[in-house]
Design a protein around this motif. Structure first.
Motif, PDB file in Angstrom:
ATOM      1  N   LEU A 150       7.191  93.110  22.619  1.00 57.29           N
ATOM      2  CA  LEU A 150       8.192  94.024  22.072  1.00 57.29           C
ATOM      3  C   LEU A 150       8.746  93.508  20.751  1.00 57.29           C
ATOM      4  CD1 LEU A 150      10.165  94.865  25.344  1.00 57.29           C
ATOM      5  CD2 LEU A 150       8.859  96.493  23.968  1.00 57.29           C
ATOM      6  N   LEU A 151       8.989  92.200  20.698  1.00 57.39           N
ATOM      7  CA  LEU A 151       9.553  91.591  19.498  1.00 57.39           C
ATOM      8  C   LEU A 151       8.574  91.659  18.330  1.00 57.39           C
ATOM      9  CD1 LEU A 151      12.151  90.201  18.619  1.00 57.39           C
ATOM     10  CD2 LEU A 151      11.101  88.016  19.220  1.00 57.39           C
ATOM     11  N   THR A 152       7.321  91.337  18.587  1.00 58.69           N
ATOM     12  CA  THR A 152       6.312  91.348  17.524  1.00 58.69           C
ATOM     13  C   THR A 152       6.101  92.752  16.987  1.00 58.69           C
ATOM     14  OG1 THR A 152       5.175  89.475  18.565  1.00 58.69           O
ATOM     15  CG2 THR A 152       3.945  90.714  16.927  1.00 58.69           C
ATOM     16  N   SER A 153       5.999  93.742  17.882  1.00 53.09           N
ATOM     17  CA  SER A 153       5.785  95.119  17.431  1.00 53.09           C
ATOM     18  C   SER A 153       7.017  95.687  16.742  1.00 53.09           C
ATOM     19  CB  SER A 153       5.387  96.007  18.615  1.00 53.09           C
ATOM     20  OG  SER A 153       6.423  96.058  19.571  1.00 53.09           O
ATOM     21  N   THR A 154       8.194  95.129  17.043  1.00 52.59           N
ATOM     22  CA  THR A 154       9.424  95.568  16.375  1.00 52.59           C
ATOM     23  C   THR A 154       9.509  95.006  14.965  1.00 52.59           C
ATOM     24  OG1 THR A 154      10.648  95.786  18.451  1.00 52.59           O
ATOM     25  CG2 THR A 154      11.947  95.486  16.454  1.00 52.59           C
ATOM     26  N   SER A 162      -2.915  93.507  14.885  1.00 56.31           N
ATOM     27  CA  SER A 162      -3.934  92.479  14.638  1.00 56.31           C
ATOM     28  C   SER A 162      -3.969  91.440  15.760  1.00 56.31           C
ATOM     29  CB  SER A 162      -3.672  91.784  13.295  1.00 56.31           C
ATOM     30  OG  SER A 162      -2.443  91.070  13.336  1.00 56.31           O
ATOM     31  N   ALA A 163      -2.851  91.287  16.476  1.00 62.81           N
ATOM     32  CA  ALA A 163      -2.795  90.341  17.594  1.00 62.81           C
ATOM     33  C   ALA A 163      -3.251  90.980  18.907  1.00 62.81           C
ATOM     34  CB  ALA A 163      -1.378  89.809  17.749  1.00 62.81           C
ATOM     35  N   GLY A 164      -3.711  92.229  18.829  1.00 58.05           N
ATOM     36  CA  GLY A 164      -4.216  92.902  20.016  1.00 58.05           C
ATOM     37  C   GLY A 164      -3.172  93.655  20.812  1.00 58.05           C
ATOM     38  N   LEU A 165      -1.994  93.784  20.227  1.00 59.50           N
ATOM     39  CA  LEU A 165      -0.927  94.534  20.884  1.00 59.50           C
ATOM     40  C   LEU A 165      -0.932  95.986  20.414  1.00 59.50           C
ATOM     41  CD1 LEU A 165       1.940  91.906  20.505  1.00 59.50           C
ATOM     42  CD2 LEU A 165       0.692  92.417  22.606  1.00 59.50           C
ATOM     43  N   ARG A 169       2.308 101.395  22.836  1.00 61.61           N
ATOM     44  CA  ARG A 169       2.550 101.012  24.232  1.00 61.61           C
ATOM     45  C   ARG A 169       3.899 100.310  24.374  1.00 61.61           C
ATOM     46  NH1 ARG A 169      -1.400  96.642  26.256  1.00 61.61           N
ATOM     47  NH2 ARG A 169       0.036  95.400  24.976  1.00 61.61           N
ATOM     48  N   GLU A 170       4.230  99.462  23.421  1.00 64.40           N
ATOM     49  CA  GLU A 170       5.520  98.768  23.472  1.00 64.40           C
ATOM     50  C   GLU A 170       6.670  99.763  23.327  1.00 64.40           C
ATOM     51  OE1 GLU A 170       5.389  95.720  24.374  1.00 64.40           O
ATOM     52  OE2 GLU A 170       3.214  95.646  24.125  1.00 64.40           O
ATOM     53  N   GLN A 171       6.465 100.789  22.508  1.00 63.08           N
ATOM     54  CA  GLN A 171       7.465 101.853  22.382  1.00 63.08           C
ATOM     55  C   GLN A 171       7.642 102.583  23.708  1.00 63.08           C
ATOM     56  OE1 GLN A 171       9.441 102.893  19.810  1.00 63.08           O
ATOM     57  NE2 GLN A 171      10.279 104.550  21.054  1.00 63.08           N
TER      58      GLN A 171
END
Length: 265
Positions: A150-154, A162-165, A169-171
């Motif tokens: 969640l933190l990275t996508s925010t 790029s990290a595969g997230l 989906r996190e949203q």
């Protein structure tokens, strides 16, 4: 005699339970600038209350279902030709209006709209307390489990991809958590004040935090202080408890901003 027999104790425990879920989630609402998103989801809760009463099902379940549908609808419509602030404004006010109209059609059921709009924390019973703490535990577990994603996508959606997230989906995970918080908090502060409990402790914590985790912890502390002091102030001043809790949080926010200005002067 159990200490849970005291309505003030139940009220404090209910408020703290809501804070444990709402404060960390509120940090993401602040970071993502999702204030209107939270408001729209909270306003939809009244429609959930009306449907739950109409079909004689759990109010928690009805609010949870409608809040989740609202959150998912907003997420899916985002970026599809309508300005997000316009869409959120339309959906927030229309869902609240439809909910209030739907309640007026329910016959044979006594509905205390004020308690659903502004909360009735002093009327929390043991079963309400169990639902609140169970819901808060689920939200907290979900946030801890998905914290890094969640933190990275925010902070950087491209880095997350790029990290595969999946930022989408996190949203979705945030939307589910937000719907759960709305369902848990409606008994405590009501639909109109849920967004305030999400936003104000997180916003008040921001100037004093040097990391996301520290901000979440400080927000929880501010939220708990607001609940305890707000309930005490409401008892002394004979004022509505839910709004008084929010007023207390707002005072703490204002004091925090004053300290920040003094420090930077």
């Amino acid at each position: 005699m159990s200490f849970l027999d005291d309505f003030m104790v139940r009220a404090v425990l209910a408020g703290i339970g809501v804070v444990f879920a709402a404060a960390p989630l509120g940090c993401f609402v602040v970071w993502r600038r999702m204030a209107y998103f939270g408001d729209a989801t909270a306003h939809a809760a009244i429609l959930g209350v009306a449907l739950a009463l109409a079909f004689n099902v759990s109010v928690f379940g009805g609010v949870m279902a409608v809040a989740l549908i609202m959150a998912l609808a907003i997420s899916s419509l985002n970026g599809r030709g309508v300005a997000i602030d316009t869409m959120l404004g339309v959906m927030a006010h229309s869902s609240l209006a439809f909910g209030l109209v739907a309640v007026s059609f329910i016959d044979g059921v006594r509905v205390d709209l004020m308690s659903y709009l502004f909360g009735d924390i002093l009327a929390v019973n043991r079963s309400d307390l169990m639902v609140i703490w169970l819901g808060a535990a689920l939200v907290l577990a979900l946030l801890i489990w998905r914290w890094q994603g969640l933190l990275t996508s925010t902070l950087n959606p491209d880095l997350a991809t790029s990290a595969g997230l999946s930022p989408r989906r996190e949203q979705l995970i945030l939307s589910i958590a937000l719907a759960m918080v709305v369902a848990v908090a409606i008994k405590v502060v009501g639909a109109l004040l849920i967004a305030a409990i999400l936003l104000i402790p997180a916003a008040a914590a921001r100037p004093f935090a040097n990391s996301p985790e520290r901000m979440a912890v400080i927000a929880v502390g501010i939220g708990i202080t607001s609940v305890v002091a707000g309930i005490e102030a409401a008892f002394i001043l004979d004022t509505p408890t839910g709004p008084t809790i929010v007023c207390t949080a707002a005072v703490i926010f204002a004091l925090g901003q004053l300290v920040r200005l003094v420090r930077t002067a």
